[in-house]
Scaffold this motif. Structure first.
Motif, PDB file in Angstrom:
ATOM      1  N   THR A   1       0.810  -1.212   0.000  1.00  0.00           N
ATOM      2  CA  THR A   1       0.000   0.000   0.000  1.00  0.00           C
ATOM      3  C   THR A   1       0.845   1.265   0.000  1.00  0.00           C
ATOM      4  O   THR A   1       0.314   2.361  -0.002  1.00  0.00           O
ATOM      5  CB  THR A   1      -0.944   0.023   1.220  1.00  0.00           C
TER       6      THR A   1
ATOM      7  N   CYS B   1      -2.885   8.839  -2.396  1.00  0.00           N
ATOM      8  CA  CYS B   1      -3.270   8.379  -1.064  1.00  0.00           C
ATOM      9  C   CYS B   1      -2.538   9.207  -0.011  1.00  0.00           C
ATOM     10  O   CYS B   1      -1.313   9.223   0.052  1.00  0.00           O
ATOM     11  CB  CYS B   1      -2.943   6.899  -0.877  1.00  0.00           C
TER      12      CYS B   1
ATOM     13  N   TYR C   1      -3.799   5.729   4.814  1.00  0.00           N
ATOM     14  CA  TYR C   1      -4.424   4.405   4.681  1.00  0.00           C
ATOM     15  C   TYR C   1      -4.158   3.684   5.994  1.00  0.00           C
ATOM     16  O   TYR C   1      -3.019   3.329   6.289  1.00  0.00           O
ATOM     17  CB  TYR C   1      -3.810   3.645   3.498  1.00  0.00           C
TER      18      TYR C   1
ATOM     19  N   GLU D   1      -9.370   5.566   4.896  1.00  0.00           N
ATOM     20  CA  GLU D   1      -8.551   6.064   3.797  1.00  0.00           C
ATOM     21  C   GLU D   1      -8.830   7.541   3.539  1.00  0.00           C
ATOM     22  O   GLU D   1      -9.977   7.975   3.645  1.00  0.00           O
ATOM     23  CB  GLU D   1      -8.867   5.290   2.511  1.00  0.00           C
TER      24      GLU D   1
ATOM     25  N   TRP E   1      -7.824  10.349   0.444  1.00  0.00           N
ATOM     26  CA  TRP E   1      -7.272  10.501  -0.898  1.00  0.00           C
ATOM     27  C   TRP E   1      -7.375  11.947  -1.344  1.00  0.00           C
ATOM     28  O   TRP E   1      -8.235  12.681  -0.883  1.00  0.00           O
ATOM     29  CB  TRP E   1      -8.063   9.616  -1.876  1.00  0.00           C
TER      30      TRP E   1
ATOM     31  N   HIS F   1      -8.621   7.272  -5.666  1.00  0.00           N
ATOM     32  CA  HIS F   1      -9.049   6.032  -4.995  1.00  0.00           C
ATOM     33  C   HIS F   1      -9.459   4.987  -6.028  1.00  0.00           C
ATOM     34  O   HIS F   1      -9.027   3.833  -5.971  1.00  0.00           O
ATOM     35  CB  HIS F   1     -10.209   6.301  -4.036  1.00  0.00           C
TER      36      HIS F   1
END
Length: 99
Positions: A26, A32, A35, A51, A53, A59
């Motif tokens: 990730t 991002c 997360y 999350e 973004w 995303h």
């Protein structure tokens, strides 16, 4: 910004394995900002994914990345289901740039 908070339920006894899978690969997700994978305090099989973004398109694009696709494929057999899901509009906080 675009935010997503979702609950995922692992098959019995597989929560830690699911956390490991979802935490791998990730680091390279363009757009991002945050997360986070967390254990549900009340359900031994549940996790929460939070999350943040830069936008919803980032995303959506992340779901097409090879590392994310591999994680989804690996995790699918130990996902028993999904709980609540919330879309948010983040406006600030620790680690987030204010716009």
């Amino acid at each position: 910004m675009y935010g997503l908070i979702g609950q995922m339920i692992a098959t019995s006894g597989k929560r830690d394995e699911l956390i490991t899978i979802l935490s791998e690969g990730t680091g390279q997700m363009p757009g991002c900002l945050s997360y986070i994978v967390a254990k549900d305090a009340a359900n031994a099989d549940a996790i929460w994914i939070t999350e943040v973004w830069t936008d919803a398109a980032s995303h959506a694009g992340s779901l097409k990345l090879p590392a994310v696709q591999a994680a989804i494929t690996k995790a699918r057999p130990i996902i028993a289901g999904f709980g609540q899901r919330f879309e948010t509009v983040p406006v600030g906080g620790v680690g987030l740039a204010r716009t």
